[in-house]
Design a protein around this motif. Sequence first.
Motif, short mmCIF file in Angstrom:
data_model
loop_
_atom_site.label_atom_id
_atom_site.label_comp_id
_atom_site.label_asym_id
_atom_site.label_seq_id
_atom_site.Cartn_x
_atom_site.Cartn_y
_atom_site.Cartn_z
N LYS A 26 0.84 -1.21 0.00
CA LYS A 26 0.00 0.00 0.00
C LYS A 26 0.87 1.26 0.00
N SER A 195 5.69 -5.90 10.15
CA SER A 195 7.14 -5.72 10.13
C SER A 195 7.77 -5.84 11.51
N ARG A 210 1.95 -10.33 7.28
CA ARG A 210 1.67 -9.21 6.38
C ARG A 210 2.75 -8.15 6.61
N GLY A 212 5.08 -4.97 5.33
CA GLY A 212 5.19 -3.85 4.40
C GLY A 212 6.49 -3.10 4.53
N THR A 213 6.61 -2.32 5.60
CA THR A 213 7.76 -1.43 5.80
C THR A 213 9.10 -2.15 5.68
N ARG A 219 6.29 4.29 4.33
CA ARG A 219 5.29 4.78 3.40
C ARG A 219 5.20 6.29 3.45
C1 LIG Z 1 -0.17 -1.63 6.72
C2 LIG Z 1 -0.57 -2.94 7.27
C3 LIG Z 1 0.37 -3.97 7.47
C4 LIG Z 1 1.86 -3.82 7.20
O1 LIG Z 1 2.45 -3.04 8.19
P1 LIG Z 1 4.05 -2.83 8.26
O2 LIG Z 1 4.27 -2.32 9.62
O3 LIG Z 1 4.38 -1.82 7.20
O4 LIG Z 1 4.69 -4.13 7.99
C5 LIG Z 1 -0.10 -5.20 7.92
N1 LIG Z 1 -1.40 -5.41 8.19
C6 LIG Z 1 -2.34 -4.45 8.01
C7 LIG Z 1 -3.74 -4.75 8.35
C8 LIG Z 1 -1.95 -3.19 7.57
O5 LIG Z 1 -2.89 -2.24 7.42
#
Ligand SMILES: *Cc1c(COP(=O)(O)O)cnc(C)c1O
Length: 221
Positions: A26, A195, A210, A212-213, A219
């Motif tokens: 995202k 993360s 899940r 991301g970072t 982001r």
């Molecule tokens: C944004 C998000 C993540 C990822 O978070 P990070 O800290 O960037 O790894 C995981 N789960 C959900 C529901 C999110 O909204």
Amino acid sequence: MTNIAQHIQELQASLPKGVTLVAVSKFHPAEALQEAYDAGQRVFGESRAQELVAKAKVLPKDIEWHFIGPLQSNKVKDIAPFIHLIHSIDSLKLLQEVNKQAAKHGRSVRVLLEIHVAAEETKHGFGIEECRELVRHLPELPNVRISGIMGMATQTDDERQIRQEFHTLHQLFAELKATTFKDSEDFTILSMGMSHDYRLAVEEGSTMVRVGTYIFGEREY
Ligand SMILES: *Cc1c(COP(=O)(O)O)cnc(C)c1O
């Protein structure tokens, strides 16, 4: 090799077998996802329907798209034709809408029930009792396949608390799997870990993280 590719490969190598990595992309541009794709990543998570649809249009067709954020009912129709898994079902009304839109496309859509275990009020999801109650009274929804649960731990440095919350999620998952969903082949996913806490989540029985970072960097909102 780019950092993105490197992080994907490190993560994929360090996760135990049976734990799926969702690359949470995202707010990152399609080029960043393409880099992850080129490093072998096929599962991506997005939190806004419009953004997800736009990326799906320009990126390879064999990507498995997951929806992970708060989902408004009126957006379900945009992702229903192709979404692989919705992690964030937080009301019966939303579940019914997914069922309806999936039926329109002749599909059955896999979903997770989001469970609220964190201390923060702002996080979404069913309470544990609410979830037990819901699944007992699930009406006939032939076009959704309830595939497990998802949860987020409190944003804190207190490892004990995070671990406790993941443990609570795992217990609920195991209970539902042994009771309501004992004859279900779909109910296999415990989605927990981001993360900063995915290692703890994996230790506490997560089957899907899940992240991301850690992969894509911070982001820019
Ligand atoms: C944004 C998000 C993540 C990822 O978070 P990070 O800290 O960037 O790894 C995981 N789960 C959900 C529901 C999110 O909204």
